[in-house]
Design an enzyme around this catalytic site. Structure first.
Site, PDB file in Angstrom:
ATOM      1  N   ARG A  78       7.678  29.980   7.868  1.00  0.00           N
ATOM      2  CA  ARG A  78       8.358  28.695   8.002  1.00  0.00           C
ATOM      3  C   ARG A  78       7.803  27.949   9.220  1.00  0.00           C
ATOM      4  NH1 ARG A  78       9.354  28.771   3.477  1.00  0.00           N
ATOM      5  NH2 ARG A  78      11.359  28.663   2.404  1.00  0.00           N
ATOM      6  N   HIS A 117       2.316  23.900   1.683  1.00  0.00           N
ATOM      7  CA  HIS A 117       3.355  24.841   1.238  1.00  0.00           C
ATOM      8  C   HIS A 117       3.040  25.388  -0.155  1.00  0.00           C
ATOM      9  CE1 HIS A 117       7.740  26.086   2.113  1.00  0.00           C
ATOM     10  NE2 HIS A 117       7.162  26.988   1.335  1.00  0.00           N
TER      11      HIS A 117
HETATM   12  N1  LIG Z   1       4.636  29.388   2.341  1.00  0.00           N
HETATM   13  C1  LIG Z   1       5.101  29.853   1.209  1.00  0.00           C
HETATM   14  O1  LIG Z   1       4.619  29.483   0.134  1.00  0.00           O
HETATM   15  C2  LIG Z   1       6.207  30.854   1.221  1.00  0.00           C
HETATM   16  C3  LIG Z   1       6.479  31.561   0.039  1.00  0.00           C
HETATM   17  C4  LIG Z   1       7.470  32.522   0.057  1.00  0.00           C
HETATM   18  C5  LIG Z   1       8.163  32.784   1.235  1.00  0.00           C
HETATM   19  N2  LIG Z   1       7.893  32.087   2.363  1.00  0.00           N
HETATM   20  C6  LIG Z   1       8.622  32.391   3.607  1.00  0.00           C
HETATM   21  O2  LIG Z   1       8.320  33.725   3.979  1.00  0.00           O
HETATM   22  C7  LIG Z   1       9.497  34.305   4.514  1.00  0.00           C
HETATM   23  C8  LIG Z   1       9.419  35.814   4.424  1.00  0.00           C
HETATM   24  O3  LIG Z   1       9.564  36.210   3.063  1.00  0.00           O
HETATM   25  P1  LIG Z   1       9.836  37.749   2.666  1.00  0.00           P
HETATM   26  O4  LIG Z   1      10.114  37.768   1.217  1.00  0.00           O
HETATM   27  O5  LIG Z   1       8.768  38.628   3.206  1.00  0.00           O
HETATM   28  O6  LIG Z   1      11.194  37.998   3.481  1.00  0.00           O
HETATM   29  P2  LIG Z   1      11.885  39.378   3.841  1.00  0.00           P
HETATM   30  O7  LIG Z   1      11.521  40.425   2.852  1.00  0.00           O
HETATM   31  O8  LIG Z   1      13.306  39.092   4.109  1.00  0.00           O
HETATM   32  O9  LIG Z   1      11.199  39.793   5.235  1.00  0.00           O
HETATM   33  C9  LIG Z   1      11.468  39.116   6.428  1.00  0.00           C
HETATM   34  C10 LIG Z   1      10.781  39.862   7.572  1.00  0.00           C
HETATM   35  O10 LIG Z   1      10.989  39.133   8.787  1.00  0.00           O
HETATM   36  C11 LIG Z   1      11.491  40.016   9.763  1.00  0.00           C
HETATM   37  N3  LIG Z   1      12.358  39.304  10.688  1.00  0.00           N
HETATM   38  C12 LIG Z   1      13.395  38.471  10.398  1.00  0.00           C
HETATM   39  N4  LIG Z   1      13.966  38.021  11.545  1.00  0.00           N
HETATM   40  C13 LIG Z   1      13.271  38.592  12.554  1.00  0.00           C
HETATM   41  C14 LIG Z   1      13.378  38.535  13.966  1.00  0.00           C
HETATM   42  N5  LIG Z   1      14.321  37.807  14.582  1.00  0.00           N
HETATM   43  N6  LIG Z   1      12.519  39.256  14.705  1.00  0.00           N
HETATM   44  C15 LIG Z   1      11.568  40.030  14.106  1.00  0.00           C
HETATM   45  N7  LIG Z   1      11.402  40.125  12.771  1.00  0.00           N
HETATM   46  C16 LIG Z   1      12.248  39.414  12.011  1.00  0.00           C
HETATM   47  C17 LIG Z   1      12.270  41.060   8.988  1.00  0.00           C
HETATM   48  O11 LIG Z   1      12.468  42.202   9.790  1.00  0.00           O
HETATM   49  P3  LIG Z   1      13.112  43.557   9.183  1.00  0.00           P
HETATM   50  O12 LIG Z   1      12.017  44.152   8.323  1.00  0.00           O
HETATM   51  O13 LIG Z   1      13.391  44.364  10.370  1.00  0.00           O
HETATM   52  O14 LIG Z   1      14.316  43.146   8.379  1.00  0.00           O
HETATM   53  C18 LIG Z   1      11.356  41.264   7.782  1.00  0.00           C
HETATM   54  O15 LIG Z   1      10.323  42.171   8.099  1.00  0.00           O
HETATM   55  C19 LIG Z   1      10.617  33.685   3.689  1.00  0.00           C
HETATM   56  O16 LIG Z   1      11.836  33.709   4.388  1.00  0.00           O
HETATM   57  C20 LIG Z   1      10.124  32.280   3.454  1.00  0.00           C
HETATM   58  O17 LIG Z   1      10.641  31.434   4.461  1.00  0.00           O
HETATM   59  C21 LIG Z   1       6.919  31.140   2.377  1.00  0.00           C
END
Ligand SMILES: NC(=O)c1ccc[n+]([C@@H]2O[C@H](COP(=O)([O-])OP(=O)(O)OC[C@H]3O[C@@H](n4cnc5c(N)ncnc54)[C@H](OP(=O)(O)O)[C@@H]3O)[C@@H](O)[C@H]2O)c1
Length: 320
Positions: free
Chosen positions: A235, A283
């Site tokens: 993000r 994006h």
């Molecule tokens: N650009 C694009 O096209 C696109 C597409 C899809 C998603 N996204 C973005 O990518 C993000 C991640 O997706 P995902 O499916 O991988 O999410 P996810 O499975 O929920 O993983 C989130 C990761 O971030 C870590 N995290 C969250 N808050 C944190 C903090 N304060 N300090 C350190 N680590 C933290 C989590 O830690 P833990 O492992 O310890 O829980 C986890 O490893 C989404 O939320 C979305 O905003 C972007």
């Protein structure tokens, strides 16, 4: 264990525009024939009949008007488009999209970006645009390059495996400590400066939460070694843009590839568009096809109907 409830009622869809509705209807007719899929904009739908929604950027305050809503399916992995609604019905579970295809496409984007930074693709593009025969060699290979991934969730883990297959040395940073096969995962704020100091290419795959917003400011960017590059596809709120641009201008950072921004679409007058060391995509980094997303939703619906825990639930207390 929750009580069981049959899959029934109406699912309103706002994802992919009106043209996508027949696709969604055909997919769910096969996967969940007992629900009726209707358009989010269809004013003839009785609000009492709505049991599920599958949405991207729903109009604020609309979700609160469905008294029998059971589950909100986010059409994408992020849920910031939902949680910013002050009237969001907080008792209704939100399932974040977690289709495996999104991790694959994100992994492809991250590999593309890491290699582009490694091989200075902007110099290559400029050479062609100016018809200049510019031969040069990259200062190092993937084998000598350390990639650090902020966020080791569904996307970060797959990206890590794909980067390793290219020869990069990969480390991760997350909120909770854990053992991850083949990847050292640092956890928590105290570990962040050391993690950044050992990173040549930093990849942002974090959700937007109060803790992650503004995390990459001048002080943290300064922890990266001179000449490091940044890829951000989580993000836009992660990065303080003025600090990033200052670090690129000073030569502390060699380049950045950005897919996400605080304001989207990125306004045409934003300096990032024309910065010689910034690559911009709009994006598009991670996506899953409609069939993959429909299957994911159908599986979660079945779990909910049978009283099992749904996958990838949004947890308000941690913000993602
Ligand atoms: N650009 C694009 O096209 C696109 C597409 C899809 C998603 N996204 C973005 O990518 C993000 C991640 O997706 P995902 O499916 O991988 O999410 P996810 O499975 O929920 O993983 C989130 C990761 O971030 C870590 N995290 C969250 N808050 C944190 C903090 N304060 N300090 C350190 N680590 C933290 C989590 O830690 P833990 O492992 O310890 O829980 C986890 O490893 C989404 O939320 C979305 O905003 C972007």
């Amino acid at each position: 264990m929750q009580a069981t409830s049959p899959i029934e009622g109406v699912m309103l869809v706002k994802s992919g525009g009106k043209a996508a509705l027949p696709d969604w209807q055909a997919l769910f007719a096969r996967l969940c024939p007992t629900i009726e899929v209707r358009d989010w904009y269809d004013t003839t739908v009785d609000p009492d009949s709505v049991t599920y929604v599958l949405v991207w950027e729903p109009h604020p305050d609309r979700l609160a008007t469905y008294p029998n809503l059971r589950v909100i399916f986010s059409s994408a992995a992020g849920v910031d488009h939902l949680t910013r609604d002050p009237d969001l019905p907080r008792h209704v579970p939100i399932v974040r999209m977690g289709a495996g295809e999104a991790a694959q496409t994100m992994g492809e984007y991250v590999c593309l970006s890491a290699l582009a930074l490694l091989r200075d693709y902007r110099r290559i593009v400029t050479a062609q645009a100016t018809a200049k025969w510019d031969t040069f060699e990259a200062p190092r290979t993937a084998l000598q390059t350390r990639v650090g991934i902020l966020g080791m969730g569904n996307l970060g883990r797959r990206a890590a495996a794909m980067l390793q297959a290219l020869g990069f040395t990969v480390a991760g940073w997350a909120r909770t400590p854990r053992e991850e096969p083949g990847v050292a995962v640092a956890a928590g704020m105290d570990a962040l400066p050391g993690f950044l100091a050992g990173t040549d290419i930093l990849v942002g795959l974090l959700p937007d939460t109060p803790e992650t917003a503004g995390l990459l400011d001048a002080e943290r960017i300064a922890c990266l070694p001179k000449g490091a590059g940044i890829v951000n596809a989580g993000r836009g709120s992660l990065i303080v843009m003025d600090d990033l641009i200052a670090a690129l201008d000073s030569g502390h950072l060699s380049g950045a590839i950005l897919d996400v921004f605080d304001t989207e679409p990125l306004p045409p007058e934003h300096p990032a568009w024309r910065h010689p060391r910034i690559g911009i995509t709009c994006h598009i980094a991670g996506f899953a096809s409609r069939p993959a997303r429909a299957e994911y939703v159908a599986t979660a619906m079945a779990a909910h109907a049978e009283g099992r825990e749904m996958p990838n639930l949004f947890r308000p207390e941690r913000g993602y």
